[in-house]
Write an enzyme that holds these catalytic residues in place. Structure first.
Site, PDB file in Angstrom:
ATOM      1  N   PRO A 129      40.885  22.024  52.513  1.00  0.00           N
ATOM      2  CA  PRO A 129      40.249  21.121  51.544  1.00  0.00           C
ATOM      3  C   PRO A 129      41.097  19.884  51.247  1.00  0.00           C
ATOM      4  O   PRO A 129      40.575  18.790  51.085  1.00  0.00           O
ATOM      5  CB  PRO A 129      40.090  22.002  50.305  1.00  0.00           C
ATOM      6  CG  PRO A 129      40.018  23.403  50.843  1.00  0.00           C
ATOM      7  CD  PRO A 129      40.877  23.421  52.067  1.00  0.00           C
ATOM      8  N   ALA A 131      43.930  19.036  53.206  1.00  0.00           N
ATOM      9  CA  ALA A 131      44.716  18.632  54.375  1.00  0.00           C
ATOM     10  C   ALA A 131      43.769  18.375  55.546  1.00  0.00           C
ATOM     11  O   ALA A 131      43.349  19.305  56.235  1.00  0.00           O
ATOM     12  CB  ALA A 131      45.727  19.708  54.753  1.00  0.00           C
ATOM     13  N   ARG A 270       6.828   0.325  77.045  1.00  0.00           N
ATOM     14  CA  ARG A 270       6.320  -0.240  75.787  1.00  0.00           C
ATOM     15  C   ARG A 270       5.984  -1.728  75.964  1.00  0.00           C
ATOM     16  O   ARG A 270       6.878  -2.552  76.249  1.00  0.00           O
ATOM     17  CB  ARG A 270       7.396  -0.079  74.700  1.00  0.00           C
ATOM     18  CG  ARG A 270       7.063  -0.711  73.379  1.00  0.00           C
ATOM     19  CD  ARG A 270       6.051   0.102  72.624  1.00  0.00           C
ATOM     20  NE  ARG A 270       5.837  -0.428  71.286  1.00  0.00           N
ATOM     21  CZ  ARG A 270       4.818  -0.077  70.531  1.00  0.00           C
ATOM     22  NH1 ARG A 270       3.907   0.801  70.960  1.00  0.00           N
ATOM     23  NH2 ARG A 270       4.683  -0.582  69.331  1.00  0.00           N
ATOM     24  N   GLN A 341      16.910   1.318  67.149  1.00  0.00           N
ATOM     25  CA  GLN A 341      16.328  -0.029  67.079  1.00  0.00           C
ATOM     26  C   GLN A 341      15.435  -0.299  68.290  1.00  0.00           C
ATOM     27  O   GLN A 341      14.361  -0.879  68.164  1.00  0.00           O
ATOM     28  CB  GLN A 341      17.484  -1.052  67.021  1.00  0.00           C
ATOM     29  CG  GLN A 341      17.060  -2.475  66.722  1.00  0.00           C
ATOM     30  CD  GLN A 341      16.634  -2.656  65.264  1.00  0.00           C
ATOM     31  OE1 GLN A 341      16.843  -1.797  64.426  1.00  0.00           O
ATOM     32  NE2 GLN A 341      16.002  -3.776  64.966  1.00  0.00           N
ATOM     33  N   GLY A 344      12.100   1.013  67.875  1.00  0.00           N
ATOM     34  CA  GLY A 344      11.379   0.503  66.711  1.00  0.00           C
ATOM     35  C   GLY A 344      11.039   1.630  65.732  1.00  0.00           C
ATOM     36  O   GLY A 344      11.849   2.532  65.509  1.00  0.00           O
ATOM     37  N   GLU A 368      38.393  16.070  65.149  1.00  0.00           N
ATOM     38  CA  GLU A 368      39.482  15.963  66.144  1.00  0.00           C
ATOM     39  C   GLU A 368      40.243  14.636  65.990  1.00  0.00           C
ATOM     40  O   GLU A 368      40.734  14.067  66.955  1.00  0.00           O
ATOM     41  CB  GLU A 368      38.882  16.128  67.552  1.00  0.00           C
ATOM     42  CG  GLU A 368      39.719  16.794  68.614  1.00  0.00           C
ATOM     43  CD  GLU A 368      40.596  17.943  68.171  1.00  0.00           C
ATOM     44  OE1 GLU A 368      40.216  18.695  67.239  1.00  0.00           O
ATOM     45  OE2 GLU A 368      41.683  18.093  68.741  1.00  0.00           O
ATOM     46  N   GLY A 369      40.328  14.169  64.749  1.00  0.00           N
ATOM     47  CA  GLY A 369      41.041  12.924  64.437  1.00  0.00           C
ATOM     48  C   GLY A 369      40.065  11.779  64.263  1.00  0.00           C
ATOM     49  O   GLY A 369      39.307  11.459  65.185  1.00  0.00           O
TER      50      GLY A 369
END
Ligand code: FAD
Length: 559
Positions: A129, A131, A270, A341, A344, A368-369
């Protein structure tokens, strides 16, 4: 060792399994129910079924002895299927890493064999919590239990937070403080005093189980101390970072591509304003092409780093792992966001999947950082190189790319050289004005370093492909001419970014006087970098044509 053919077959069966068992509707339903499909995860890890974990386990313990390159390929493929399931399956690999790196021969035999033969699921319990990025602040303790003055076991007490597979693993590697410092312990699921919370209700990767763990005087025998020597935990964690960060980098890459591979066919069909979106340059050159380019730059760095780790001569390559993770996960996030985006209003709904991918891939810049920790890691390490070489490190690198440009003029090596020279100048100016005392400048340098190094890596990769010398397991989605074009686009971006953003932070941090500014601008090669942007649109047109399969049609037309 896994041959290219075996790897290809494994990836194929993985894809076929996913197509059958995890079609889109099933993924959408599981995501909505916030459910980890345990049976599927077990199937993937069972030695008599898909047996993915066998790829990672050394042959002497019943596995297939896959190397870093194989792991990257599997991680990318898994992420293309679902990042939650990928996290659940690969958590075993992460969880067993402290064992692979630091365990005694006997411990390796017991635990790695159990993973191979029983499909035992592991979890990796480092974060607490309080660390997270700063693991040194961990509070979980492992108190030695003595008998006749001899340590016979440990009592573990504390809490772990956000642990993947936390509620479903059969065994846990847990980092805890012993009198001699942090150490890894292996704890069984049913150990007395060990409990886990209910699964977290997460933004994404909802098909993975993430839970907090609690240890209340949990007794483990002394043989559960990984490596048998106290205080090795942080070193053992460090030793695998190059490797594990590449796994998450591959997650970012796979998820980013999976989003784009939905946006690309969608935009070909589209019709808006009388033509498919794929024929609108303002669409493809903003929402598709730049993301393809950045993902492929990251791929190049991942593949090079994997090869170097597998060659085994340069240590754990933590910084390279950080660059790969940073670039691939940031690119993966941007690609998924752009894909929403690109679709749409449809992109904003669950049905079209890119929304889910975008939520899922978000985790890759955190676990993982985090990206900020990656920036710091990259910057600190390369800063030392800059000092050690009296500012020449990146100038020397740049010269190599000038030489590469002489033999391979199409791969963008000239632009990569411009980026690297500019980087050396920015870093030198930062040194003279002592600007790394500003943490923001230090971290921004991390980003510029990552871009410049990726530009070099991609130019090198494009030249290897041209010479037919690319790793046989390497991804070959793009041919020689397409990859060279992608590399030219990325290296232009990298050079511009390094020079202009570098200049911005040097000036912004008060690192230069008005009088010295024009000279500094010249040393950055700004004019050459601006000139290098010529033909950018033509190159982007070409990449769009490749992505939409229009190059063949154009060639046919010309004939
Ligand atoms: C879904 C999920 C799964 C996970 N799985 C695992 C697992 O299996 N095992 C495990 O051990 N952990 C796991 N984690 C934990 C994960 O690795 C941590 O969340 C991560 O390392 C960040 O730690 P934190 O959450 O405490 O954030 P913090 O460290 O508090 O960071 C918060 C923010 O501050 C920034 N920051 C932190 N320190 C600095 C600094 N010095 N300078 C500037 N900025 C800083 C960070 O970049 C971040 O943006 C998981 C997390 C999640 C959400």
């Amino acid at each position: 060792m896994i041959t290219a053919k075996t790897l290809k077959l494994s990836l194929k069966s993985l894809r076929e399994f996913a197509k059958k068992r995890l079609p889109d509707q099933e993924l959408i339903d599981l995501d909505a129910r916030d459910e980890c499909p345990l049976e599927i995860v077990r199937h993937m890890c069972s030695p008599d079924k898909l047996g993915i974990q066998l790829l990672f386990i050394p042959e002497e313990f019943g596995g297939m002895g896959g190397n870093t390159f194989d792991v990257y390929c599997v991680c990318e493929e898994m992420a293309r299927i679902d990042l939650g399931v990928a996290t659940a399956v690969l958590a075993t690999f992460l969880g067993s890493d402290p064992i692979t790196v630091g365990a005694t021969a006997e411990q390796k035999k017991i635990w790695l064999t159990r993973i191979a033969e029983e499909g035992l699921l592991f979890a990796y319990g480092a974060t607490e919590p309080e660390a997270g990025s700063d693991l040194g602040a961990l509070k979980t303790t492992a108190e030695p239990v003595l008998e006749d003055g001899r340590v016979v076991g440990y009592k573990i007490t504390g809490n772990k937070q956000w642990i993947s597979n936390g509620g479903i693993a059969g065994a846990y590697t847990v980092l805890a403080n012993t009198p001699s410092g942090p150490s890894w312990f292996i704890v069984d699921q049913g150990a007395k005093g060990f409990t886990h919370d209910k699964p977290e209700d997460k933004h994404g990767i909802r098909l993975s189980n993430t839970a907090a763990l609690a240890f209340d005087n949990v007794y483990v025998d002394a043989d559960r101390l990984v490596g048998g020597v106290e205080g090795q935990g942080l070193n053992q964690a460090q030793a695998v970072f190059g490797y594990t960060r590449l796994m998450v980098a591959a997650f970012g890459l796979g998820a980013g591509w999976s989003a784009l591979d939905r946006a690309i066919p969608y935009s070909a069909k589209r019709i808006q304003a009388g033509a498919p979106l794929s024929e609108k340059q303002g669409y493809t050159h903003k929402l598709i092409v730049p993301h393809v380019v950045r993902l492929e730059a990251a791929r190049s760095y991942i593949e090079e780093t994997a090869e170097r780790i597998d060659a085994g001569v340069e240590g754990s390559l933590n910084t390279e792992g950080a660059i790969a993770k940073y670039m691939a996960t940031e690119a993966g996030n941007a690609a998924a966001d752009a894909s929403i985006q690109a679709l749409g209003g449809y992109g904003y709904t669950h049905e079209y999947m890119v929304e889910k991918i975008s939520r899922d891939v978000r985790i890759t810049t955190i676990y993982e950082g985090t990206s900020e920790i990656m920036e710091m890691t990259i910057s600190r390490d390369r800063w030392q190189l800059h000092l050690k070489t009296r500012g020449q490190h990146y100038h020397e690198q740049a010269k190599k790319f000038e030489a590469l440009h002489a033999t391979h003029p199409a791969v963008g090596a000239d632009n990569a050289a411009l980026a690297l020279h500019a980087l050396a100048e920015v870093m030198e100016k930062a040194r003279i004005a002592r600007l790394t005392r500003y943490q923001h400048v230090l971290l921004r340098l991390g980003e510029l370093i990552a871009y410049a190094e990726c530009a070099g890596s991609l130019a090198r990769r494009a030249s290897l492909l041209a010479d037919n010398r690319l790793n046989e397991k390497a991804n070959r989605r793009f041919d020689t001419s397409a990859l060279a074009t992608i590399s030219r686009i990325f290296s232009r971006e990298a050079a511009l970014k390094v020079a202009e953003e570098g200049l911005r932070w040097i000036v912004g941090a008060g690192g230069i006087t008005d009088t010295d500014l024009p000279g500094f601008e010249t040393s950055l090669g700004l004019t050459a970098i601006h000139q290098a942007q010529a033909a950018l649109i033509t190159d982007m047109d070409y990449v769009a044509d490749v992505l939409y399969g229009r190059t063949v049609k154009r060639t046919e037309k010309a004939a």
